[in-house]
Design a protein around this motif. Structure first.
Motif, PDB file in Angstrom:
ATOM      1  N   ALA A 174     -19.793  21.255 -21.686  1.00  0.00           N
ATOM      2  CA  ALA A 174     -18.182  20.817 -21.527  1.00  0.00           C
ATOM      3  C   ALA A 174     -18.348  19.285 -21.034  1.00  0.00           C
ATOM      4  N   THR A 175     -19.056  19.004 -20.452  1.00  0.00           N
ATOM      5  CA  THR A 175     -19.315  17.656 -19.959  1.00  0.00           C
ATOM      6  C   THR A 175     -19.562  16.876 -21.320  1.00  0.00           C
ATOM      7  N   ALA A 176     -20.349  17.228 -22.311  1.00  0.00           N
ATOM      8  CA  ALA A 176     -20.607  16.559 -23.398  1.00  0.00           C
ATOM      9  C   ALA A 176     -19.140  16.388 -24.373  1.00  0.00           C
ATOM     10  N   GLY A 177     -18.454  17.531 -24.253  1.00  0.00           N
ATOM     11  CA  GLY A 177     -17.194  17.524 -24.889  1.00  0.00           C
ATOM     12  C   GLY A 177     -16.237  16.555 -24.346  1.00  0.00           C
ATOM     13  N   ARG A 178     -16.178  16.501 -22.942  1.00  0.00           N
ATOM     14  CA  ARG A 178     -15.231  15.363 -22.483  1.00  0.00           C
ATOM     15  C   ARG A 178     -15.686  14.041 -22.828  1.00  0.00           C
ATOM     16  N   TYR A 179     -17.091  13.861 -22.843  1.00  0.00           N
ATOM     17  CA  TYR A 179     -17.377  12.506 -23.340  1.00  0.00           C
ATOM     18  C   TYR A 179     -17.092  12.029 -24.709  1.00  0.00           C
ATOM     19  N   LEU A 180     -17.392  13.096 -25.500  1.00  0.00           N
ATOM     20  CA  LEU A 180     -17.118  12.801 -27.241  1.00  0.00           C
ATOM     21  C   LEU A 180     -15.690  12.817 -27.502  1.00  0.00           C
ATOM     22  N   ALA A 198     -21.727   1.177 -15.673  1.00  0.00           N
ATOM     23  CA  ALA A 198     -22.158   1.415 -16.645  1.00  0.00           C
ATOM     24  C   ALA A 198     -21.322   1.832 -17.673  1.00  0.00           C
ATOM     25  N   ALA A 199     -20.972   1.399 -18.591  1.00  0.00           N
ATOM     26  CA  ALA A 199     -20.288   1.747 -19.816  1.00  0.00           C
ATOM     27  C   ALA A 199     -20.778   2.329 -21.064  1.00  0.00           C
ATOM     28  N   LEU A 200     -20.600   3.857 -21.314  1.00  0.00           N
ATOM     29  CA  LEU A 200     -21.287   4.358 -22.657  1.00  0.00           C
ATOM     30  C   LEU A 200     -20.388   3.882 -23.597  1.00  0.00           C
ATOM     31  N   ASP A 201     -20.597   3.187 -24.673  1.00  0.00           N
ATOM     32  CA  ASP A 201     -19.936   2.766 -25.774  1.00  0.00           C
ATOM     33  C   ASP A 201     -20.197   3.507 -26.990  1.00  0.00           C
ATOM     34  N   PHE A 202     -19.473   4.610 -27.416  1.00  0.00           N
ATOM     35  CA  PHE A 202     -19.951   5.675 -28.467  1.00  0.00           C
ATOM     36  C   PHE A 202     -20.054   4.737 -29.838  1.00  0.00           C
ATOM     37  N   ARG A 203     -19.131   3.917 -30.063  1.00  0.00           N
ATOM     38  CA  ARG A 203     -19.153   3.226 -31.487  1.00  0.00           C
ATOM     39  C   ARG A 203     -20.324   2.341 -31.450  1.00  0.00           C
ATOM     40  N   LYS A 204     -20.758   1.839 -30.319  1.00  0.00           N
ATOM     41  CA  LYS A 204     -21.973   0.754 -30.646  1.00  0.00           C
ATOM     42  C   LYS A 204     -23.207   1.577 -30.241  1.00  0.00           C
ATOM     43  N   GLY A 205     -23.175   2.645 -29.782  1.00  0.00           N
ATOM     44  CA  GLY A 205     -24.413   3.589 -29.283  1.00  0.00           C
ATOM     45  C   GLY A 205     -25.191   2.949 -28.425  1.00  0.00           C
ATOM     46  N   GLU A 206     -24.472   2.204 -27.397  1.00  0.00           N
ATOM     47  CA  GLU A 206     -25.227   1.642 -26.381  1.00  0.00           C
ATOM     48  C   GLU A 206     -24.766   1.889 -24.799  1.00  0.00           C
ATOM     49  N   GLY A 234     -29.579  12.647 -18.213  1.00  0.00           N
ATOM     50  CA  GLY A 234     -28.658  13.714 -18.095  1.00  0.00           C
ATOM     51  C   GLY A 234     -27.626  13.748 -19.173  1.00  0.00           C
ATOM     52  N   VAL A 235     -27.119  12.585 -19.552  1.00  0.00           N
ATOM     53  CA  VAL A 235     -26.392  12.597 -20.717  1.00  0.00           C
ATOM     54  C   VAL A 235     -26.879  13.165 -22.025  1.00  0.00           C
ATOM     55  N   ALA A 236     -28.310  12.594 -22.131  1.00  0.00           N
ATOM     56  CA  ALA A 236     -29.037  13.248 -23.288  1.00  0.00           C
ATOM     57  C   ALA A 236     -28.974  14.548 -23.222  1.00  0.00           C
ATOM     58  N   ARG A 237     -29.339  15.184 -22.095  1.00  0.00           N
ATOM     59  CA  ARG A 237     -29.531  16.658 -22.064  1.00  0.00           C
ATOM     60  C   ARG A 237     -28.235  17.403 -22.297  1.00  0.00           C
ATOM     61  N   CYS A 238     -27.051  16.889 -22.050  1.00  0.00           N
ATOM     62  CA  CYS A 238     -25.708  17.392 -22.381  1.00  0.00           C
ATOM     63  C   CYS A 238     -25.536  17.406 -23.520  1.00  0.00           C
ATOM     64  N   MET A 239     -25.707  16.321 -24.410  1.00  0.00           N
ATOM     65  CA  MET A 239     -25.557  16.250 -25.725  1.00  0.00           C
ATOM     66  C   MET A 239     -26.260  17.253 -26.538  1.00  0.00           C
ATOM     67  N   LYS A 240     -27.750  17.239 -26.091  1.00  0.00           N
ATOM     68  CA  LYS A 240     -28.580  18.323 -26.662  1.00  0.00           C
ATOM     69  C   LYS A 240     -28.248  19.736 -26.651  1.00  0.00           C
ATOM     70  N   GLU A 241     -27.678  20.087 -25.304  1.00  0.00           N
ATOM     71  CA  GLU A 241     -27.057  21.422 -25.067  1.00  0.00           C
ATOM     72  C   GLU A 241     -25.889  21.759 -26.085  1.00  0.00           C
ATOM     73  N   ALA A 242     -24.864  20.714 -26.356  1.00  0.00           N
ATOM     74  CA  ALA A 242     -23.876  20.610 -27.120  1.00  0.00           C
ATOM     75  C   ALA A 242     -24.188  20.621 -28.592  1.00  0.00           C
ATOM     76  N   ARG A 244     -25.501  18.010 -30.030  1.00  0.00           N
ATOM     77  CA  ARG A 244     -25.309  16.668 -30.497  1.00  0.00           C
ATOM     78  C   ARG A 244     -26.371  15.797 -30.019  1.00  0.00           C
ATOM     79  N   ALA A 245     -27.729  16.334 -30.036  1.00  0.00           N
ATOM     80  CA  ALA A 245     -28.656  15.377 -29.481  1.00  0.00           C
ATOM     81  C   ALA A 245     -28.740  14.132 -30.485  1.00  0.00           C
ATOM     82  N   HIS A 246     -28.460  14.029 -31.778  1.00  0.00           N
ATOM     83  CA  HIS A 246     -28.692  13.030 -32.673  1.00  0.00           C
ATOM     84  C   HIS A 246     -27.697  11.965 -32.008  1.00  0.00           C
ATOM     85  N   ASP A 247     -26.841  12.179 -31.508  1.00  0.00           N
ATOM     86  CA  ASP A 247     -25.726  11.246 -30.987  1.00  0.00           C
ATOM     87  C   ASP A 247     -26.163  10.411 -29.932  1.00  0.00           C
ATOM     88  N   ALA A 248     -27.162  10.929 -29.013  1.00  0.00           N
ATOM     89  CA  ALA A 248     -27.977  10.173 -27.800  1.00  0.00           C
ATOM     90  C   ALA A 248     -29.249   9.580 -28.445  1.00  0.00           C
TER      91      ALA A 248
END
Length: 329
Positions: A174-180, A198-206, A234-242, A244-248
């Protein structure tokens, strides 16, 4: 099995408790393998307007909080059920300490910062929008409790009893879904009693580190690597569980350069709120100075008390009565 204990509060948008202070846990494991690279914001085309200020109401609010902090520190000043907010006079006392006293008592508590982040969410969603948009990009603002959750996920289990539960796994998805669902996700970070964003910018991947220029230079890259290491894991684990590990993969930490500087030792929390309010992934929507931050301290109290979120109508009426008395004097 051990599990994260405040998941319900976190997912329901809880932003404060009756506790005087909630400090995020400090990391003991340093993961500083990638370099921190600076990015310099460009100049903005159009400056966002400055907020309208009611000086009389500000002064009356500060006087009201100060009086209760000295005589009845447990007096409830700001209260809301949804989201759950409880701010008592003692928690708000730091907003009343004068500029001449640059001391630990002026440092803003996490519960106050989280409450203002909720106001930012509400203001950003005005006009019927279900989300905050800046320059056409969706923005998610998260407080200290999210840091606690991600650091819990980012800490390797020491024993079998500390492994994640099925409920934890579901909340990670659910956390990964909210972020994405967003383009830019802001985290309020507290490390060694210093707040920054800290700002996670998905477009820039940073991950973009937002801190006052002089503190960023003084702290150095290692500080921010350490401060965000478990959050990023923690964010990477959420992405992996969803799934979407490649996104992180390959997300780096970048420190934004050329940001306003902090001239005292007690306003880091206020600076963090300004980054979350004004940063759009490239630059600040409006420039500000240390004097603006000092003014923001007193305005913050007035905004929290007189917000629609605050259900303490008696407090609002008492402060209005004080305003009348102040005018007559």
């Amino acid at each position: 099995m051990a599990s994260f204990k405040s998941t319900n509060a976190r997912t329901c948008g809880r932003v404060g408790t009756d506790d005087d202070e909630r400090h995020a846990k400090k990391s003991r494991h340093i993961n500083a393998t990638s370099p921190t690279i600076c990015i310099r914001p460009a100049s903005r085309r159009v400056q966002a307007p400055a907020p309208v200020v009611d000086r009389r109401r500000e002064a009356a609010t500060i006087a009201y909080i100060k009086a209760h902090a000295e005589e009845r520190k447990d007096k409830l000043i700001v209260s809301s059920e949804q989201p759950h907010v409880r701010l008592r006079a003692d928690a708000l006392r730091s907003l009343t300490v004068p500029l001449s006293e640059d001391c630990p008592e002026r440092k803003i508590l996490a519960a106050v910062l989280d409450a203002y982040i909720e106001l930012l969410r509400r203001h950003g969603r005005q006009g019927g929008a279900g989300h905050i948009t800046r320059n056409g990009r969706r923005v998610l603002l998260l407080g200290v409790e999210e840091q606690d959750w991600l650091q819990y996920l980012g800490t390797p289990p020491r024993t079998a009893e500390h492994r994640l539960t099925e409920q934890d796994a579901a909340e990670m998805v659910a956390t990964a879904g909210r972020y994405l669902e967003n383009d830019l996700v802001f985290f309020l970070v507290n490390h060694r009693e210093h707040f920054f964003a800290a700002a996670l910018d998905f477009r820039k991947g940073e991950y973009q580190v937002l801190d006052s220029g002089n503190y960023a230079r003084r702290n150095g890259a290692r500080f921010y690597e350490e401060a965000t290491s478990r959050i990023r894991r923690g964010v990477a684990r959420c992405m992996k569980e969803a799934g979407r590990a490649h996104d992180a993969a390959g997300w780096r930490l970048r420190r934004a350069a050329g940001l306003p500087e902090q001239a005292d030792e007690s306003s880091c929390g206020l600076f963090a709120l300004k980054w979350m309010e004004l940063w759009d992934g490239e630059e600040l929507a409006r420039s500000f100075s240390m004097d603006d931050v000092h003014a923001f301290r007193t305005r913050l109290a007035e905004e929290l008390v007189f917000s629609e979120m605050n259900q303490m109508q008696d407090v609002k009426e008492e402060i209005k009565s004080m305003m009348t008395q102040m005018r007559s004097n």
